[in-house]
Design an enzyme around this catalytic site. Structure first.
Site, short mmCIF file in Angstrom:
data_model
loop_
_atom_site.label_atom_id
_atom_site.label_comp_id
_atom_site.label_asym_id
_atom_site.label_seq_id
_atom_site.Cartn_x
_atom_site.Cartn_y
_atom_site.Cartn_z
N CYS A 261 0.80 -1.23 0.00
CA CYS A 261 0.00 0.00 0.00
C CYS A 261 0.82 1.27 0.00
CB CYS A 261 -0.93 0.02 1.22
SG CYS A 261 -1.63 -1.58 1.65
N CYS A 264 1.40 3.74 -3.11
CA CYS A 264 0.39 4.71 -3.57
C CYS A 264 -0.01 5.69 -2.46
CB CYS A 264 -0.86 3.99 -4.05
SG CYS A 264 -0.59 3.12 -5.59
N HIS A 265 -0.07 5.20 -1.22
CA HIS A 265 -0.63 6.03 -0.14
C HIS A 265 0.43 6.70 0.73
CE1 HIS A 265 -4.68 4.53 -1.00
NE2 HIS A 265 -4.11 3.35 -1.16
N MET A 302 -7.70 1.49 -7.34
CA MET A 302 -7.35 0.74 -6.12
C MET A 302 -7.56 -0.75 -6.40
SD MET A 302 -6.94 0.59 -2.67
CE MET A 302 -7.28 -0.72 -1.50
N HIS A 545 4.82 11.63 -10.76
CA HIS A 545 4.98 10.17 -10.74
C HIS A 545 5.92 9.69 -11.85
CE1 HIS A 545 3.85 6.25 -9.25
NE2 HIS A 545 3.63 5.85 -10.50
N HIS A 587 -1.17 8.10 -16.38
CA HIS A 587 -0.11 7.14 -16.03
C HIS A 587 0.56 6.72 -17.33
CE1 HIS A 587 1.98 3.70 -14.35
NE2 HIS A 587 1.69 4.15 -13.14
FE1 DHE Z 1 5.81 1.32 -11.02
C1 DHE Z 1 7.80 2.95 -13.31
C2 DHE Z 1 6.20 3.88 -8.88
C3 DHE Z 1 3.44 -0.05 -8.98
C4 DHE Z 1 5.66 -1.39 -13.03
N1 DHE Z 1 6.75 3.10 -11.11
C5 DHE Z 1 7.54 3.58 -12.14
C6 DHE Z 1 8.10 4.84 -11.76
C7 DHE Z 1 7.65 5.10 -10.50
C8 DHE Z 1 6.82 4.01 -10.11
C9 DHE Z 1 7.97 6.30 -9.65
C10 DHE Z 1 9.01 5.69 -12.59
C11 DHE Z 1 10.42 5.21 -12.46
C12 DHE Z 1 11.40 5.97 -13.34
O1 DHE Z 1 11.08 6.16 -14.52
O2 DHE Z 1 12.45 6.35 -12.84
N2 DHE Z 1 4.93 1.82 -9.27
C13 DHE Z 1 5.25 2.92 -8.55
C14 DHE Z 1 4.46 2.97 -7.35
O3 DHE Z 1 4.57 3.81 -6.41
C15 DHE Z 1 3.41 1.98 -7.49
C16 DHE Z 1 2.16 2.71 -7.96
C17 DHE Z 1 2.95 1.24 -6.24
C18 DHE Z 1 3.99 0.41 -5.52
O4 DHE Z 1 3.69 -0.02 -4.41
O5 DHE Z 1 5.09 0.21 -6.02
C19 DHE Z 1 3.96 1.14 -8.63
N3 DHE Z 1 4.74 -0.43 -10.99
C20 DHE Z 1 3.85 -0.79 -10.07
C21 DHE Z 1 3.33 -2.10 -10.32
O6 DHE Z 1 2.53 -2.76 -9.58
C22 DHE Z 1 3.83 -2.50 -11.64
C23 DHE Z 1 2.69 -2.46 -12.62
C24 DHE Z 1 4.37 -3.92 -11.70
C25 DHE Z 1 5.66 -4.17 -10.98
O7 DHE Z 1 6.41 -5.00 -11.43
O8 DHE Z 1 5.92 -3.52 -9.96
C26 DHE Z 1 4.83 -1.40 -11.91
N4 DHE Z 1 6.57 0.87 -12.83
C27 DHE Z 1 6.42 -0.32 -13.46
C28 DHE Z 1 7.18 -0.31 -14.69
C29 DHE Z 1 7.79 0.95 -14.79
C30 DHE Z 1 7.39 1.66 -13.61
C31 DHE Z 1 7.24 -1.46 -15.69
C32 DHE Z 1 8.72 1.45 -15.89
C33 DHE Z 1 7.96 1.83 -17.10
C34 DHE Z 1 8.88 2.13 -18.27
O9 DHE Z 1 8.49 1.75 -19.38
O10 DHE Z 1 9.94 2.71 -18.08
#
Ligand code: DHE
Length: 755
Positions: A261, A264-265, A302, A545, A587
Site C-alpha cells: 500500500c 500509492c498512499h 485501487m 509520478h 499514467h
Molecule cells: Fe511502477 C515505473 C512507482 C506499482 C511497473 N513506477 C515507475 C516509476 C515510478 C513508479 C515512480 C518511474 C520510475 C522511473 O522512470 O524512474 N509503481 C510505482 C508505485 O509507487 C506503485 C504505484 C505502487 C507500488 O507499491 O510500487 C507502482 N509499478 C507498479 C506495479 O505494480 C507494476 C505495474 C508492476 C511491478 O512489477 O511492480 C509497476 N513501474 C512499473 C514499470 C515501470 C514503472 C514497468 C517502468 C515503465 C517504463 O516503461 O519505463
C-alpha cells in the site's frame, strides 16, 4: 465527536451464570468463598442492593447477604468474554478503548453512515448502528449487553447504564446537558467521600455549580463537546483510544502495508497516487467501510486485494483496523548502513574487456519477475532466457548504463543490483542497499563539452527515507546522499515524506531530472561535481509520478497524477514549459511519441481513472497551435491503464488496461493506428488468465512484447510474455512459464529513450 459506551454489566456474574444456570436462582458474589482471604470481584444487583460491592472482604459480604452463593473468580474466562466484546466492536472500527472489564468506548464519529435511511436522519442511523453493535456483541460473547451513544465518554456511559439489557440509547448532539442535569450527583466520577460533601454544599448537577463540577470532572473532550453543543470535533477520546490488534496482527499489517500500500498512499499515509489514510480520514469510514474498499477495490485504480486472493476477509479487516491507528514512523537509513551492505562481487578489473557472448546483447530484454525477486535476461533475437538473476524484493525497474553494458535493477526494498551484460552468462557483479523503499534508478548519460560521464554514476531514488543516493557506476559504492524533505511548492508547508518518483538522465546536460512527488518539485541535479551538486528546483505540480522525453529529447513530460496534469520541462532552458490538463490520473510509464496526421509530433499518456488516451502536441516550432495542448481524446474500452508505448517504425500505439476491475478488460490490449487515431483500431485479449501489462519493442522495432502478469501460486498461470509482429499484429511466440513478468527493458531502447 460521537462515542458509544458498550456495557456488559456485571460481566463476571454473567459469565458464571452462563456456565452454571443454577447460579441464577440466588444472589451471587464472585471472588471466592466467604472464608477466603480475598475480596469481592463482582456481585449481582440483588447482592448489591444488600450493600455488597467490589473490593469488600468476602466475609463481610456474607454478613450483608447471607443468602448469596459465593464462587471463586475465573479471570481467564472473564478476559475471553471481554475480548469477544472487543472483537465485536473491532468489526466496526479500530478506535476502541477498553475501559474496564465489560466496558468499552468506541469512537463512533461517522460510523452511522452505512446505516442511514432517508426517513429518520442521523438519529435513526445512529440508533441502528448502536443496535447492530449490541447485537454483534451479544452474539459473540453470549452476554447481555447494552449501549449508549453521546457526545463524549461520560455522557455515553450514563446513557448506557440507565438501560435494560439489550437496550440502546442515543443522546443527540447538543442534548447532553439536558440529559445529564436530572441525574443524581452520585453519577459524577467523584470519590465516594466527596459525594456526600457535594450534596451537603448543595452542588447539584442542574445548577451553576453542578455544571462547573461536570466540566471539572469530565474529560477534556466531554467538556468541549458540551461547550459546542455536542458537535465539537475534539480529541478527548482519541488520546486514550487503543487498538485491539494483537502484536502479530499489527506486525503483519505494518509489513503488508509497506509492501502493498505504501507505494500509492505513502509510508506516513499522507496520500499521493492514492488518497491519504491518516486516522482523521479513516476513522469516520469505520472498519467495515474500509474493509469493503480494500476487498473489492475501486474504479479509480485501487486494486481488489480480497477478490484477487491476496487478503482473506479476516486480513482485510485487520488492515482496515491498522489504517485507523497512527502510522508508525520507520527508521532512517544512513550512509554507514549503505556502505555496510555494499558488495562488489566481481571487481571491475576482473570483468570482461569485450563482450564474451556472440548474442546481440544490445537486444537483450531485462524482464522483471515481480514475485520471484528476480529478473530474466532474455535474448531478443532467439527469445531464450539467457539467465535468471536474483535481485531485490518485488523488483521494480531496470535502467541501462549509457553504453548499455550494465543493467541496474532496483527492488522495492531499496536493493540495487548491477548486472554485467558482457559476460557469457550475464550476472550480478555488485549490489548495495540505499534505503528501505525505492522505485527508481538512473545513470549518467552525458557525453560532450562538459565531460564524458558515460557509465560513471548511478542514482537511486527512494520512497523511504525520502532521499536520493549517488553511487559509483561501476562498483555501486555509495558516496552521496541528498534528502528531499522540504516544503510543498504551492502552500510552502513542510512535508516529512517527499518521495522520489521517476528519475531521467538528460541528453542535453550532465543532469538528472529528479521528480519529487509530494512537494511537486522537479529537481535538475547537476552531476558534474556530484559531491557538491547544484540543484535547480522547478515548481511544477503535485503528485509527480512517471514520465519520459518527447521525440526531440529536449522536453521532459511527467504525470502529476492526482492533479490530472502533465508537467512539461524544457531541459535546454531548465524551466517549466507548461502544465497540460489530462483525463483522470494520467499514467504514461514513459509515454509514447508519434506523429499525428493533423497535429504533428505528439506525446501520449493513458490514464488509470478514465478510459482514454490523450495526445499532447510537442512541437512548438513546427506546430505552435497544438504545442502543450491535449489535442486528442482517444476512447478505450475501460480505465485502469498503466502503460502505453510506440516506436518510430511501428504504425501502432499500444496501450494496456491492467488495473481494470473487470478481469477480461484487464487482460485486453488495444492498438491505435497512428494514421487514423480517432479510436482504437483493434482490442483483444492477450491471454485467458492474468493481466496484460507493459509493452517493449525489440531493438529493430519489429516486435512488441507484452507481459501476462499471472499468479505465482497457480501452476501453468504464473505468467508469460506474448511476442507480436509490430506491423501485422500477428502473434509470433509466447515465452512461457515466467513467474509474474511485468516490466521489460530492451537494452538499446532504454539507452536511447525510444518510446
Ligand atoms: Fe511502477 C515505473 C512507482 C506499482 C511497473 N513506477 C515507475 C516509476 C515510478 C513508479 C515512480 C518511474 C520510475 C522511473 O522512470 O524512474 N509503481 C510505482 C508505485 O509507487 C506503485 C504505484 C505502487 C507500488 O507499491 O510500487 C507502482 N509499478 C507498479 C506495479 O505494480 C507494476 C505495474 C508492476 C511491478 O512489477 O511492480 C509497476 N513501474 C512499473 C514499470 C515501470 C514503472 C514497468 C517502468 C515503465 C517504463 O516503461 O519505463
Amino acid at each position: 465527536m460521537r462515542i458509544i459506551c458498550l456495557l456488559a454489566p456485571h460481566l463476571p456474574v454473567q459469565v458464571e451464570r452462563q456456565a452454571d444456570p443454577e447460579l441464577a436462582q440466588r444472589p451471587l458474589v464472585v471472588g471466592g468463598r466467604p472464608w477466603d482471604a480475598g475480596a469481592v470481584l463482582d456481585c449481582c444487583p440483588q447482592a448489591g442492593a444488600a450493600g455488597v460491592g467490589p473490593g469488600m472482604r468476602l466475609a463481610q459480604a456474607e454478613q450483608l447477604c447471607p443468602a448469596a452463593r459465593f464462587v471463586p473468580a475465573r479471570e481467564e474466562a472473564y478476559h475471553a468474554a471481554h475480548q469477544a466484546l472487543c472483537a465485536a466492536a473491532g468489526r466496526f472500527t479500530g478506535r476502541v478503548e477498553s475501559a474496564a472489564l465489560g466496558q468499552l468506548f468506541v469512537e463512533a464519529t461517522g460510523l452511522e453512515r452505512p446505516f442511514a435511511q432517508a426517513r429518520d436522519g442521523r438519529d435513526g442511523a445512529e440508533r441502528r448502528l448502536v443496535a447492530e453493535l449490541v447485537r454483534e456483541a451479544s452474539q459473540r460473547s453470549g452476554l447481555e449487553v447494552q449501549a449508549g451513544l453521546a457526545g463524549g465518554k461520560f455522557c455515553a456511559e450514563q446513557a448506557a447504564r440507565a438501560l435494560e439489557p439489550g437496550a440502546v440509547s442515543v443522546v443527540p448532539p447538543g442534548a447532553e446537558r439536558a440529559f445529564l442535569s436530572p441525574l443524581p450527583i452520585s453519577v459524577l466520577p467523584a470519590i465516594a467521600e466527596m459525594q456526600p460533601r457535594l450534596v451537603l454544599w448543595g452542588f447539584f448537577p442542574n445548577d451553576f455549580y453542578g455544571e462547573w463540577i461536570i466540566r471539572r470532572w469530565l474529560d477534556a473532550g466531554e467538556a468541549a463537546a458540551l461547550e459546542s453543543g455536542g458537535a465539537g470535533e475534539v480529541a478527548g477520546g482519541q488520546a486514550a483510544a487503543i487498538s485491539i490488534l494483537t502484536e502479530e496482527e499489527f506486525a503483519w499489517a505494518r509489513q503488508t502495508y509497506f509492501e502493498r500500500c505504501a507505494g500509492c498512499h505513502g509510508t506516513l499515509r499522507k496520500g499521493a497516487t492514492g488518497p491519504g489514510l491518516t486516522p482523521d480520514l479513516t476513522v469516520p469510514k469505520g472498519t467495515l467501510g474500509l474493509a469493503a474498499i480494500i476487498f473489492n477495490g475501486t474504479n479509480g485504480g485501487m486494486p481488489d486485494w480480497g477478490k484477487q486472493g491476496f487478503f482473506t476477509q479476516a486480513e482485510t479487516e485487520t488492515m482496515a483496523k491498522y489504517l485507523q491507528i497512527e502510522p508508525p514512523t520507520p527508521p532512517e537509513f544512513s550512509m554507514e548502513q549503505m556502505k555496510a551492505g555494499w558488495k562488489v562481487l566481481v571487481e571491475p578489473k576482473d570483468r570482461p574487456t569485450r563482450p564474451e557472448t556472440t548474442r546481440d546483447w544490445q537486444n537483450y530484454f531485462i524482464v522483471t519477475l515481480r514475485d520471484a525477486g528476480q529478473v530474466a535476461v532474455i535474448d531478443g533475437d532467439t527469445h531464450e532466457v539467457v539467465n535468471l538473476v536474483d535481485s531485490g524484493y518485488a523488483v521494480h525497474i531496470t535502467r541501462m548504463s549509457a553504453t548499455g553494458r550494465y543493467a541496474y535493477v532496483i527492488g522495492r526494498d531499496g536493493k540495487l543490483a548491477l548486472i554485467d551484460l558482457w559476460m557469457e552468462k550475464p550476472d550480478k557483479v555488485a549490489e548495495v542497499q540505499t534505503c528501505y523503499d525505492a522505485r527508481s534508478v538512473e545513470v549518467s548519460k552525458y557525453e560532450g563539452e562538459l565531460g564524458d560521464f558515460t557509465d560513471k554514476y548511478a542514482i537511486v531514488g527512494c520512497y523511504w527515507p525520502p532521499h536520493f543516493a549517488v553511487l559509483d557506476g561501476q562498483t555501486l559504492e555509495p558516496f552521496k546522499v541528498v534528502s528531499t524533505r522540504s516544503y510543498t511548492y504551492d502552500t510552502e508547508e513542510y512535508h516529512p515524506e517527499p518521495r522520489v518518483a521517476s528519475i531521467l538522465a538528460s541528453h542535453y546536460k550532465p543532469e538528472w531530472i529528479v521528480n519529487i512527488k509530494e512537494t511537486g518539485q522537479i529537481w535538475l541535479v547537476n552531476y558534474t561535481d556530484p559531491i557538491n551538486p547544484t540543484i535547480k528546483m522547478i515548481e511544477a505540480e503535485r503528485f509527480l509520478h512517471d514520465g519520459g522525453l518527447d521525440s526531440s529529447k529536449r522536453y521532459f513530460m511527467v504525470a502529476a497524477n492526482n492533479a490530472n496534469r502533465v508537467a512539461v520541462v524544457d531541459l535546454k532552458e531548465g524551466k517549466l514549459e507548461a502544465l497540460v490538463d489530462t483525463m483522470a490520473v494520467p499514467h504514461p510509464g514513459r509515454g509514447a511519441n508519434w506523429v499525428d496526421p493533423e497535429f504533428g509530433p505528439v506525446w501520449s499518456t493513458a490514464h488509470l481513472g478514465d478510459p482514454g488516451v490523450i495526445a499532447i502536441g510537442t512541437d512548438p516550432a513546427g506546430h505552435p497551435d497544438s504545442a502543450w495542448k491535449s489535442v486528442r481524446d482517444i476512447p478505450l474500452p475501460g480505465a485502469g491503464s498503466l502503460f502505453i508505448k510506440a516506436h518510430p517504425d511501428s504504425p501502432w500505439i499500444w496501450v494496456d488496461m491492467t488495473l481494470n476491475p473487470d478481469p477480461v478488460v484487464a487482460r485486453t490490449i488495444c492498438v491505435i493506428a497512428k494514421e487514423s487515431p480517432a479510436e482504437p483500431a483493434k482490442c483483444w485479449e492477450a491471454a485467458t488468465y492474468g493481466r496484460a501489462v507493459h509493452f517493449e519493442f525489440n531493438r529493430q522495432g519489429t516486435e512488441v512484447w507484452v507481459s501476462i502478469w499471472g499468479d505465482a501460486k497457480i501452476t501453468g498461470q504464473t505468467g508469460e510474455i506474448v511476442v507480436y509482429d509490430a506491423v501485422t499484429l500477428e502473434e509470433i511466440t509466447r515465452i512461457k512459464d515466467l513467474v509474474t513478468p511485468t516490466g521489460k527493458f530492451n537494452v538499446y531502447n532504454t539507452v536511447n529513450d525510444v518510446y
